[in-house]
Design a protein around this motif. Structure first.
Motif, PDB file in Angstrom:
ATOM      1  N   ARG A  19       0.851  -1.185   0.000  1.00  0.00           N
ATOM      2  CA  ARG A  19       0.000   0.000   0.000  1.00  0.00           C
ATOM      3  C   ARG A  19       0.882   1.229   0.000  1.00  0.00           C
ATOM      4  NH1 ARG A  19      -5.199   1.555   3.634  1.00  0.00           N
ATOM      5  NH2 ARG A  19      -5.451   3.596   2.718  1.00  0.00           N
ATOM      6  N   GLY A  21       0.100   5.206  -0.463  1.00  0.00           N
ATOM      7  CA  GLY A  21      -0.878   6.277  -0.665  1.00  0.00           C
ATOM      8  C   GLY A  21      -2.251   5.717  -0.989  1.00  0.00           C
ATOM      9  N   GLU A  22      -2.759   6.047  -2.174  1.00  0.00           N
ATOM     10  CA  GLU A  22      -4.088   5.602  -2.608  1.00  0.00           C
ATOM     11  C   GLU A  22      -4.053   4.250  -3.312  1.00  0.00           C
ATOM     12  OE1 GLU A  22      -7.294   7.237  -2.655  1.00  0.00           O
ATOM     13  OE2 GLU A  22      -6.399   8.424  -1.050  1.00  0.00           O
ATOM     14  N   VAL A  23      -2.877   3.713  -3.536  1.00  0.00           N
ATOM     15  CA  VAL A  23      -2.735   2.482  -4.309  1.00  0.00           C
ATOM     16  C   VAL A  23      -2.526   1.301  -3.364  1.00  0.00           C
ATOM     17  CG1 VAL A  23      -1.410   1.307  -6.092  1.00  0.00           C
ATOM     18  CG2 VAL A  23      -1.741   3.772  -6.221  1.00  0.00           C
ATOM     19  N   SER A  24      -3.377   0.269  -3.496  1.00  0.00           N
ATOM     20  CA  SER A  24      -3.237  -0.962  -2.714  1.00  0.00           C
ATOM     21  C   SER A  24      -3.220  -2.135  -3.675  1.00  0.00           C
ATOM     22  CB  SER A  24      -4.398  -1.125  -1.733  1.00  0.00           C
ATOM     23  OG  SER A  24      -4.464  -0.042  -0.850  1.00  0.00           O
ATOM     24  N   ARG A  35      -6.717  -5.042  -6.460  1.00  0.00           N
ATOM     25  CA  ARG A  35      -6.027  -3.787  -6.725  1.00  0.00           C
ATOM     26  C   ARG A  35      -6.992  -2.646  -6.449  1.00  0.00           C
ATOM     27  NH1 ARG A  35      -3.252  -3.921 -12.297  1.00  0.00           N
ATOM     28  NH2 ARG A  35      -2.093  -5.498 -11.182  1.00  0.00           N
ATOM     29  N   ARG A  36      -6.508  -1.615  -5.790  1.00  0.00           N
ATOM     30  CA  ARG A  36      -7.356  -0.471  -5.482  1.00  0.00           C
ATOM     31  C   ARG A  36      -6.571   0.799  -5.743  1.00  0.00           C
ATOM     32  NH1 ARG A  36      -8.583   2.245   0.002  1.00  0.00           N
ATOM     33  NH2 ARG A  36     -10.228   3.659  -0.597  1.00  0.00           N
ATOM     34  N   VAL A  37      -7.174   1.689  -6.525  1.00  0.00           N
ATOM     35  CA  VAL A  37      -6.587   2.995  -6.776  1.00  0.00           C
ATOM     36  C   VAL A  37      -7.695   4.005  -6.524  1.00  0.00           C
ATOM     37  CG1 VAL A  37      -5.478   4.511  -8.439  1.00  0.00           C
ATOM     38  CG2 VAL A  37      -5.011   2.061  -8.506  1.00  0.00           C
ATOM     39  N   GLY A  38      -7.632   4.688  -5.386  1.00  0.00           N
ATOM     40  CA  GLY A  38      -8.684   5.645  -5.036  1.00  0.00           C
ATOM     41  C   GLY A  38      -9.999   4.924  -4.802  1.00  0.00           C
ATOM     42  N   ASP A  39     -11.044   5.285  -5.567  1.00  0.00           N
ATOM     43  CA  ASP A  39     -12.365   4.665  -5.427  1.00  0.00           C
ATOM     44  C   ASP A  39     -12.544   3.457  -6.326  1.00  0.00           C
ATOM     45  OD1 ASP A  39     -13.053   6.508  -3.585  1.00  0.00           O
ATOM     46  OD2 ASP A  39     -14.168   7.784  -4.950  1.00  0.00           O
ATOM     47  N   ARG A  41     -11.718  -0.182  -7.725  1.00  0.00           N
ATOM     48  CA  ARG A  41     -11.100  -1.412  -7.243  1.00  0.00           C
ATOM     49  C   ARG A  41     -11.257  -2.497  -8.295  1.00  0.00           C
ATOM     50  NH1 ARG A  41     -13.419  -1.406  -1.046  1.00  0.00           N
ATOM     51  NH2 ARG A  41     -12.910   0.755  -0.651  1.00  0.00           N
ATOM     52  N   HIS A  49     -16.535  -0.049  -9.068  1.00  0.00           N
ATOM     53  CA  HIS A  49     -16.463   1.202  -8.297  1.00  0.00           C
ATOM     54  C   HIS A  49     -17.125   0.965  -6.956  1.00  0.00           C
ATOM     55  CE1 HIS A  49     -16.318   5.476  -7.526  1.00  0.00           C
ATOM     56  NE2 HIS A  49     -17.582   5.412  -7.123  1.00  0.00           N
TER      57      HIS A  49
END
Length: 51
Positions: A19, A21-24, A35-39, A41, A49
């Protein structure tokens, strides 16, 4: 009687989670499963979303 044995431990990560910042990113055996970038996924490559 002397038995000489050598052991070598090799650690292969089954799953890794990163993880930044906003990236997981979650990978299992080197393949990204989550994978998650902001809202936005994605699970197993399928994007959705999440509110």
């Amino acid at each position: 009687m002397v038995v000489n044995t050598k052991y070598r431990i090799v650690f292969i990560p089954f799953a890794t989670y990163k993880r930044v910042g906003e990236v997981s990113i979650l990978t299992v055996l080197g393949m990204p499963v989550y994978r998650r970038v902001g809202d936005i996924r994605s699970l197993f490559g399928i994007g959705y979303h999440a509110s």
